[in-house]
Design an enzyme around this catalytic site. Sequence first.
Site, PDB file in Angstrom:
ATOM      1  N   LYS A 279       0.840  -1.214   0.000  1.00  0.00           N
ATOM      2  CA  LYS A 279       0.000   0.000   0.000  1.00  0.00           C
ATOM      3  C   LYS A 279       0.876   1.266   0.000  1.00  0.00           C
ATOM      4  O   LYS A 279       0.645   2.202  -0.761  1.00  0.00           O
ATOM      5  CB  LYS A 279      -0.893  -0.020   1.245  1.00  0.00           C
ATOM      6  CG  LYS A 279      -1.625   1.263   1.529  1.00  0.00           C
ATOM      7  CD  LYS A 279      -2.693   1.488   0.506  1.00  0.00           C
ATOM      8  CE  LYS A 279      -3.298   2.865   0.608  1.00  0.00           C
ATOM      9  NZ  LYS A 279      -4.224   3.115  -0.494  1.00  0.00           N
TER      10      LYS A 279
ATOM     11  N   CYS B 210      -3.051  10.836   1.137  1.00  0.00           N
ATOM     12  CA  CYS B 210      -2.382   9.566   0.867  1.00  0.00           C
ATOM     13  C   CYS B 210      -0.970   9.771   0.358  1.00  0.00           C
ATOM     14  O   CYS B 210      -0.001   9.369   0.993  1.00  0.00           O
ATOM     15  CB  CYS B 210      -3.192   8.775  -0.144  1.00  0.00           C
ATOM     16  SG  CYS B 210      -4.879   8.566   0.424  1.00  0.00           S
TER      17      CYS B 210
HETATM   18  N1  SAJ Z   1      -0.383  15.071  -8.689  1.00  0.00           N
HETATM   19  C1  SAJ Z   1       0.626  15.752  -9.355  1.00  0.00           C
HETATM   20  N2  SAJ Z   1       1.084  15.223 -10.523  1.00  0.00           N
HETATM   21  C2  SAJ Z   1       0.585  14.076 -11.059  1.00  0.00           C
HETATM   22  C3  SAJ Z   1      -0.448  13.398 -10.364  1.00  0.00           C
HETATM   23  C4  SAJ Z   1      -0.908  13.908  -9.175  1.00  0.00           C
HETATM   24  O1  SAJ Z   1       1.112  16.799  -8.924  1.00  0.00           O
HETATM   25  O2  SAJ Z   1       1.053  13.677 -12.127  1.00  0.00           O
HETATM   26  C5  SAJ Z   1      -0.881  15.597  -7.406  1.00  0.00           C
HETATM   27  C6  SAJ Z   1      -2.388  15.846  -7.395  1.00  0.00           C
HETATM   28  O3  SAJ Z   1      -2.719  17.084  -7.940  1.00  0.00           O
HETATM   29  C7  SAJ Z   1      -2.693  15.733  -5.915  1.00  0.00           C
HETATM   30  C8  SAJ Z   1      -1.729  14.644  -5.445  1.00  0.00           C
HETATM   31  O4  SAJ Z   1      -0.719  14.578  -6.437  1.00  0.00           O
HETATM   32  O5  SAJ Z   1      -2.390  16.946  -5.254  1.00  0.00           O
HETATM   33  C9  SAJ Z   1      -2.340  13.273  -5.247  1.00  0.00           C
HETATM   34  O6  SAJ Z   1      -3.314  12.967  -6.241  1.00  0.00           O
HETATM   35  P1  SAJ Z   1      -3.564  11.486  -6.816  1.00  0.00           P
HETATM   36  O7  SAJ Z   1      -4.774  11.514  -7.656  1.00  0.00           O
HETATM   37  O8  SAJ Z   1      -2.329  11.001  -7.461  1.00  0.00           O
HETATM   38  O9  SAJ Z   1      -3.750  10.596  -5.533  1.00  0.00           O
HETATM   39  P2  SAJ Z   1      -4.825  10.493  -4.326  1.00  0.00           P
HETATM   40  O10 SAJ Z   1      -4.110  10.889  -3.066  1.00  0.00           O
HETATM   41  O11 SAJ Z   1      -6.119  11.154  -4.629  1.00  0.00           O
HETATM   42  O12 SAJ Z   1      -5.092   8.920  -4.312  1.00  0.00           O
HETATM   43  C10 SAJ Z   1      -4.008   8.020  -4.164  1.00  0.00           C
HETATM   44  C11 SAJ Z   1      -4.161   6.933  -5.208  1.00  0.00           C
HETATM   45  N3  SAJ Z   1      -2.938   6.136  -5.262  1.00  0.00           N
HETATM   46  C12 SAJ Z   1      -2.338   5.834  -6.407  1.00  0.00           C
HETATM   47  O13 SAJ Z   1      -2.736   6.196  -7.486  1.00  0.00           O
HETATM   48  C13 SAJ Z   1      -1.109   4.983  -6.295  1.00  0.00           C
HETATM   49  C14 SAJ Z   1      -5.353   6.070  -4.883  1.00  0.00           C
HETATM   50  O14 SAJ Z   1      -5.427   4.954  -5.753  1.00  0.00           O
HETATM   51  C15 SAJ Z   1      -5.251   5.563  -3.451  1.00  0.00           C
HETATM   52  O15 SAJ Z   1      -6.378   4.813  -3.116  1.00  0.00           O
HETATM   53  C16 SAJ Z   1      -5.170   6.749  -2.525  1.00  0.00           C
HETATM   54  O16 SAJ Z   1      -4.009   7.519  -2.881  1.00  0.00           O
HETATM   55  C17 SAJ Z   1      -5.032   6.228  -1.107  1.00  0.00           C
HETATM   56  O17 SAJ Z   1      -6.026   6.257  -0.365  1.00  0.00           O
HETATM   57  O18 SAJ Z   1      -3.975   5.753  -0.755  1.00  0.00           O
END
Ligand code: SAJ
Length: 412
Positions: free
Chosen positions: A200, A254
Site C-alpha cells: 500500500k 495519501c
Molecule cells: N499530482 C501531481 N502530478 C501528477 C499526479 C498527481 O502533482 O502527475 C498531485 C495531485 O494534484 C494531488 C496529489 O498529487 O495533489 C495526489 O493525487 P492522486 O490523484 O495522485 O492521488 P490520491 O491521493 O487522490 O489517491 C491516491 C491513489 N494512489 C495511487 O494512485 C497509487 C489512490 O489509488 C489511493 O487509493 C489513494 O491515494 C489512497 O487512499 O492511498
Amino acid sequence: MRISVVGLGYIGLPTALLLASNGHTVYGCDIDAQKIQSLNEGKVPFVEDGMVELLVQARSTFTADTVVHEAEAYIIAVPTPVTAQHTCDAVYVAAAARSVAGVIKKGDLVILESTVSPGTTEGIVKTALETSGLKAGEDFLLGYVSEKAIPGNTLREMKENDRIIGGINIESQDLISEIYKSFVNGAIFRTTCIVAETVKLVENAYRDVNIAFANELAQICGGLGMNVWEVISLANKHPRVNVHQPGPGVGGHCIAVDPWFLIEGVKNDHTMIRHAREINESAPMHVLAATEKLAQKFKSKTIGVLGVAYKKNVDDSRESPAITIIDLLISKGYEVVVHDPFVVKFAYPIVGIEEFFTTADAVILVTDHDLFKTMQIPESVAWTIDTRAALDPKKINGEYILLGTPEYQGNE
Ligand code: SAJ
C-alpha cells in the site's frame, strides 16, 4: 456473515455499504454520534458518486451505532494521521482494536484496513486484540487489506481494483478472500500482513517519487529555456516511460503522507523517498518565488488563488498545496482572495467568481478543475500563473506564466 465495521469515514462507510448490499449483515460503528444519527436517517455525510443510492440499497442490512456491535468479522478503518516527527500515529487504530477486544469471541476474524507503517497489524493491533485473553492464530483470525479509495471514484475502485490480502495464516487469508470476493471484481492476491501493509505504501510512494521527478524536471527545463510540459509529453511517447505531471505540490491524505510511513523505521536520512517528499513539499516555495517577481514588476497587492482542492474536480482540500501557498503569500504581506467551485470547507473564506475577479490584481491557478479550461481571465488581472497547464492562454488578457517554463523561474 455478520460484520462490524469500525470507523465510518471515506473508507469504512463505502466498504460497509458494499458489504451490506452484497449479502452481509453490517453494523457500522463511529465515535461521531452526529454522523451515526444522520446515517440512520438515510443521509450520507460526504459527497461521493453512488453513495446515496448504495445507502438506500443497504437499508435493511446496514445499521450504525457509536459502540462496536458483536459480530463474526471486524474491519477496522480509522484514520492514521502523520505525527510532527513524520511517523504513523496509530492511536486510533489501537483504540479501535481495544474496543473490538471487548466483544471478540473464539473463531472471529479481525481485518485492519487503515494505512499504517509496516508491522502494525502483527504489532500494535494483535497486542490490543489479545487483551481479550484470546490468542491470534489460535483463537481468532487476523489480517490486513489495504484500502482502495480515490475521492471522486471510490466505489468503482473498491469494486474493480485488484486486492492484496494479508493474513497471519492460511485460514485468515481464506476467510478474508471470501468476504472481499463478495463485492470485488478485481483479482485477489494473498500474502503476509507486513507485505500487504508495505505494498500500500509503495503504491503511493511510487507516485510521489515520480511527481518529484517531474517537479525537478520543471526546474531544469525552465532554467534551460524549455517548456517542461512539452519535454514530458514527448518523453512519454516512449512505450516504457510514464513521467507524471509537475505542479504546485502534492496534496491529499495519501500520497503526501504514506511515503513517510514507509521510511519510518529507516535510519538513513538520505533516502530517495525522503528527498522526493522534500522536493514536493518545496514546490509551493517556487510558486511564491515566481509570484514575488511578478508582483514587484506589476505592483500587485491582492493575489487571487484559483482552485484550492488538492486535485481536480473534487471538493476535498485535505493537505492541499493551496493552503501552504496562501500561508506563504500572507506571510509576505499580500492580500489573498480565494475561489473554488467545489470546496465548501476551507481554512480561508471562499468567494464567488465575480467577487474573485473584481478583487484580484493577479491570479495563481493551483487546482486544474476541468471547468477552468475555458475560463476567461478578465483584463483587470495583470498576470496569471498557471501551475498545472490548465488554462487556455488565448482566454487570458494579461501576462500568462506557465510553471516549468523560463518565465516562471522567478528569483530562484
Ligand atoms: N499530482 C501531481 N502530478 C501528477 C499526479 C498527481 O502533482 O502527475 C498531485 C495531485 O494534484 C494531488 C496529489 O498529487 O495533489 C495526489 O493525487 P492522486 O490523484 O495522485 O492521488 P490520491 O491521493 O487522490 O489517491 C491516491 C491513489 N494512489 C495511487 O494512485 C497509487 C489512490 O489509488 C489511493 O487509493 C489513494 O491515494 C489512497 O487512499 O492511498
